[in-house]
Write a protein that holds these residues in place. Structure first.
Motif, short mmCIF file in Angstrom:
data_model
loop_
_atom_site.label_atom_id
_atom_site.label_comp_id
_atom_site.label_asym_id
_atom_site.label_seq_id
_atom_site.Cartn_x
_atom_site.Cartn_y
_atom_site.Cartn_z
N VAL A 15 0.84 -1.20 0.00
CA VAL A 15 0.00 0.00 0.00
C VAL A 15 0.87 1.25 0.00
CG1 VAL A 15 -1.66 1.33 1.36
CG2 VAL A 15 -1.96 -1.14 1.09
N GLU A 16 1.94 1.24 0.82
CA GLU A 16 2.82 2.39 0.90
C GLU A 16 3.54 2.65 -0.41
OE1 GLU A 16 1.97 1.00 4.93
OE2 GLU A 16 2.71 -0.02 3.15
N GLN A 17 3.97 1.59 -1.10
CA GLN A 17 4.67 1.76 -2.37
C GLN A 17 3.76 2.37 -3.43
OE1 GLN A 17 5.98 -2.31 -2.83
NE2 GLN A 17 8.10 -1.81 -2.27
N HIS A 18 2.53 1.88 -3.50
CA HIS A 18 1.63 2.44 -4.51
C HIS A 18 1.29 3.89 -4.19
CE1 HIS A 18 -1.14 2.74 -7.72
NE2 HIS A 18 -2.24 2.73 -6.96
N LEU A 19 1.03 4.19 -2.91
CA LEU A 19 0.75 5.57 -2.53
C LEU A 19 1.94 6.46 -2.85
CD1 LEU A 19 -1.02 7.73 -1.25
CD2 LEU A 19 -0.13 7.03 0.98
N ALA A 20 3.15 5.96 -2.61
CA ALA A 20 4.35 6.76 -2.89
C ALA A 20 4.48 7.06 -4.37
CB ALA A 20 5.59 6.04 -2.38
N GLN A 21 4.16 6.08 -5.24
CA GLN A 21 4.30 6.35 -6.67
C GLN A 21 3.20 7.30 -7.16
OE1 GLN A 21 4.28 2.78 -9.03
NE2 GLN A 21 2.08 2.44 -8.86
N VAL A 22 2.07 7.31 -6.48
CA VAL A 22 1.03 8.29 -6.80
C VAL A 22 1.48 9.69 -6.40
CG1 VAL A 22 -1.29 9.10 -6.21
CG2 VAL A 22 -0.91 6.68 -6.73
N LEU A 23 1.92 9.83 -5.14
CA LEU A 23 2.25 11.16 -4.63
C LEU A 23 3.52 11.71 -5.26
CD1 LEU A 23 1.40 10.79 -0.82
CD2 LEU A 23 -0.02 11.64 -2.70
N ALA A 24 4.36 10.85 -5.81
CA ALA A 24 5.58 11.34 -6.46
C ALA A 24 5.30 12.13 -7.72
CB ALA A 24 6.51 10.17 -6.77
N THR A 25 4.08 11.97 -8.26
CA THR A 25 3.79 12.61 -9.54
C THR A 25 2.68 13.67 -9.46
OG1 THR A 25 2.19 10.89 -10.16
CG2 THR A 25 4.48 10.52 -10.77
N VAL A 26 2.24 13.98 -8.24
CA VAL A 26 1.26 15.06 -8.08
C VAL A 26 1.81 16.08 -7.10
CG1 VAL A 26 -0.72 13.60 -8.60
CG2 VAL A 26 -0.01 13.91 -6.22
N GLY A 27 1.42 17.29 -7.26
CA GLY A 27 1.88 18.35 -6.37
C GLY A 27 0.80 19.39 -6.18
N PRO A 28 1.05 20.39 -5.33
CA PRO A 28 0.05 21.43 -5.11
C PRO A 28 -0.30 22.17 -6.39
CG PRO A 28 1.77 21.51 -3.43
CD PRO A 28 2.24 20.56 -4.48
N LEU A 29 -1.58 22.47 -6.56
CA LEU A 29 -2.02 23.24 -7.72
C LEU A 29 -1.56 24.68 -7.61
CD1 LEU A 29 -5.70 21.94 -8.05
CD2 LEU A 29 -3.66 21.12 -9.25
N GLU A 30 -1.43 25.33 -8.75
CA GLU A 30 -1.05 26.74 -8.77
C GLU A 30 -2.12 27.58 -8.07
OE1 GLU A 30 1.76 28.35 -9.88
OE2 GLU A 30 2.51 26.28 -9.92
N PRO A 31 -1.70 28.58 -7.29
CA PRO A 31 -2.68 29.39 -6.57
C PRO A 31 -3.59 30.18 -7.52
CG PRO A 31 -0.46 29.72 -5.70
CD PRO A 31 -0.32 28.96 -6.98
N VAL A 32 -4.77 30.44 -7.04
CA VAL A 32 -5.71 31.32 -7.74
C VAL A 32 -6.28 32.29 -6.71
CG1 VAL A 32 -6.32 29.62 -9.50
CG2 VAL A 32 -7.65 29.73 -7.39
N ARG A 33 -6.71 33.45 -7.16
CA ARG A 33 -7.33 34.42 -6.26
C ARG A 33 -8.84 34.24 -6.34
NH1 ARG A 33 -6.05 38.82 -3.30
NH2 ARG A 33 -3.85 38.58 -3.84
N LEU A 34 -9.46 33.99 -5.19
CA LEU A 34 -10.89 33.71 -5.16
C LEU A 34 -11.59 34.65 -4.18
CD1 LEU A 34 -10.93 29.79 -5.06
CD2 LEU A 34 -11.37 31.27 -7.03
N PRO A 35 -12.86 34.92 -4.42
CA PRO A 35 -13.64 35.71 -3.45
C PRO A 35 -13.85 34.92 -2.17
CG PRO A 35 -15.05 34.90 -5.22
CD PRO A 35 -13.65 34.58 -5.63
N LEU A 36 -14.09 35.64 -1.08
CA LEU A 36 -14.16 35.01 0.23
C LEU A 36 -15.24 33.95 0.33
CD1 LEU A 36 -13.57 37.94 2.74
CD2 LEU A 36 -11.94 36.25 1.88
N ASP A 37 -16.34 34.10 -0.39
CA ASP A 37 -17.39 33.11 -0.25
C ASP A 37 -17.08 31.81 -0.98
OD1 ASP A 37 -17.69 34.09 -2.81
OD2 ASP A 37 -19.74 34.82 -2.53
N GLU A 38 -15.87 31.68 -1.54
CA GLU A 38 -15.47 30.44 -2.21
C GLU A 38 -14.23 29.80 -1.59
OE1 GLU A 38 -15.05 30.95 -6.42
OE2 GLU A 38 -16.88 32.14 -6.60
N VAL A 39 -13.74 30.32 -0.47
CA VAL A 39 -12.43 29.88 0.02
C VAL A 39 -12.49 29.03 1.28
CG1 VAL A 39 -11.30 31.88 -1.01
CG2 VAL A 39 -11.99 31.97 1.40
N ARG A 40 -13.65 28.74 1.81
CA ARG A 40 -13.69 27.94 3.04
C ARG A 40 -13.03 26.59 2.83
NH1 ARG A 40 -16.77 24.17 5.71
NH2 ARG A 40 -18.22 23.95 3.96
#
Length: 427
Positions: A15-40
């Motif tokens: 399980v750890e190996q498969h999760l590691a290969q998943v997380l190795a290829t994804v990262g945080p999305l680029e930030p966007v500026r959003l209005p306050l009623d969409e950021v909770r």
């Protein structure tokens, strides 16, 4: 990623190996500026500094009369002081700017305190007069005033980068006139089920062919995606035709706006495993076994840069896979930590068995027992281990984790569980 595009023929991944290969290829999305009623529940990426002080001006904490405390002397019920009312001030209606000496100004909660006033007499200490007022009790200097800047001073750090924004943060930002903030956005996840036998739940039972079943998976997985904090785009059903599946992916890439794809079905060893048949030739998606039950057949990769999770078709397998692999990836994209649900200790109430060499995830229900300051959890298995038992899955609120090298656990055994709900919400 190991052996992309090919079935893994060696030992299953952990399980750890498969999760590691998943997380190795994804990262945080680029930030966007959003209005306050969409950021909770989204993660702030830049410090937010106060552009003004709170309160902006000294204002009244009570409905009453703004006074110069020295003008009151020592009034009492038996010997009240009577003063002229020079005007009134309501919140947002600051027409009277000064309290003349020897007079008062009627004032409402939140209204700016006129110049010269150094206290507020609450209505309860007066006869509520409109032209003159009788005051039976004198406040201390500064009583019932909210001083300018006593809460927040201009230049203060309001919310630090990395904060997951909750209602309290949103309220503070809005109170300071900050209408939009830069955050990691919610990933948009396309969810689809494969299988010619599937029908939408809206299909009348009388119209359901004898060899057809209702599609529960796309609804189940879309709800799990939403519960992880992402936005689900439920596409519904795709027949067991590789080209039809590829056409859906091509449309998603052409339209844009999707950050990941989650499929269920078509990844095992059958003659009609459409997902493998469609994606294997691309050479960018790994298919293979993971040493777990349910959820052994797994697949993950990218199609022209778009992450795709290809999950098994049995509903329990699909859901457990989403919890273990998809949810951590989505939380990584959102910059949330921890990415995986924590393991918590519990005591098993019934005997369970498990096949050797596989990590078993049994459905269970957790009970909480408090003994003074000590809190203990017990967990009871729900139903059998079959990956098709969606009724038992709905009745469960936890997964009981049985390690690969354990085949029997007796009642009273210490186990670890994954709680599938947030207890404080009862969901």
């Amino acid at each position: 990623m190991a052996e992309p595009g090919a079935d893994r023929t060696g030992a299953p991944l952990t399980v750890e190996q498969h999760l590691a290969q998943v997380l190795a290829t994804v990262g945080p999305l680029e930030p966007v500026r959003l209005p306050l009623d969409e950021v909770r529940d989204l993660v702030l990426v830049e410090d937010q500094v106060a552009p003004l002080s709170l309160p902006r001006f000294t204002n009244s904490a009570m409905d009453g009369y703004a006074v110069r405390a020295a003008d009151l002397g020592s009034p009492s019920e038996a010997a009240p002081v009577e003063l002229r009312v020079a005007g009134e001030v309501g919140a947002g209606q600051a027409t009277t700017r000064v309290v003349p000496r020897g007079e008062v100004v009627k004032i409402m909660t939140g209204a700016p305190v006129p110049d010269g006033a150094d206290a507020v007499v609450p209505y309860e200490w007066t006869d509520r007069g409109a032209t003159t007022v009788r005051i039976t009790r004198a406040p201390a200097v500064g009583a019932h005033l909210r001083g300018a800047g006593e809460d927040v001073t201009a230049g203060d750090l309001l919310v630090a980068a990395g904060t997951r924004l909750g209602p309290r943060h949103v309220g503070l930002l809005a109170s300071c006139g900050i209408a939009t903030v830069p955050v990691r956005p919610r990933p948009v996840v396309a969810v689809l089920s494969t299988g010619t036998e599937l029908r939408d739940p809206a299909t009348a039972l009388a119209d359901l062919p004898d060899d057809a079943i209702y599609d529960g998976n796309s609804y189940l997985l879309a709800a799990a995606v939403e519960a992880a904090g992402a936005t689900a785009l439920r596409l519904g059903l795709v027949a067991d035709e590789p080209q039809a599946f590829l056409d859906v992916l091509a449309r998603l890439r052409a339209e844009g706006g999707v950050h990941a794809v989650v499929t269920s079905g078509g990844v095992s060893q059958g003659d009609f495993d459409v997902v493998k048949a469609a994606l294997r030739p691309l050479g960018t998606v790994w298919f293979g076994p993971v040493a777990m039950q349910p959820g052994k057949p797994q697949g993950f990769g990218h199609v022209e840069g778009l992450p795709i999770f290809t999950l098994p078709g049995n509903p329990v397998s699909s859901y457990v896979s989403t919890e273990l692999f998809v949810r951590p990836a989505l939380r990584t994209m959102m910059g949330l930590e921890p990415v995986s649900r924590p393991l918590v200790d519990a005591t098993l109430t019934e005997r369970v068995t498990s096949p050797p060499g596989k990590r078993q995830f049994l459905r269970g229900t957790v009970s909480v027992r408090a003994d003074g300051l000590e809190v203990a959890l017990s967990v009871s298995p729900v139903g059998g281990s079959g990956s098709h038992l969606v009724g038992d899955l709905a009745a469960a609120d936890a997964l009981i984790v049985v390690p690969e090298d354990v085949t029997v656990l007796e009642p009273g055994s210490a186990v670890q569980v994954v709680r599938l709900t947030r207890p404080e919400e009862g969901l």
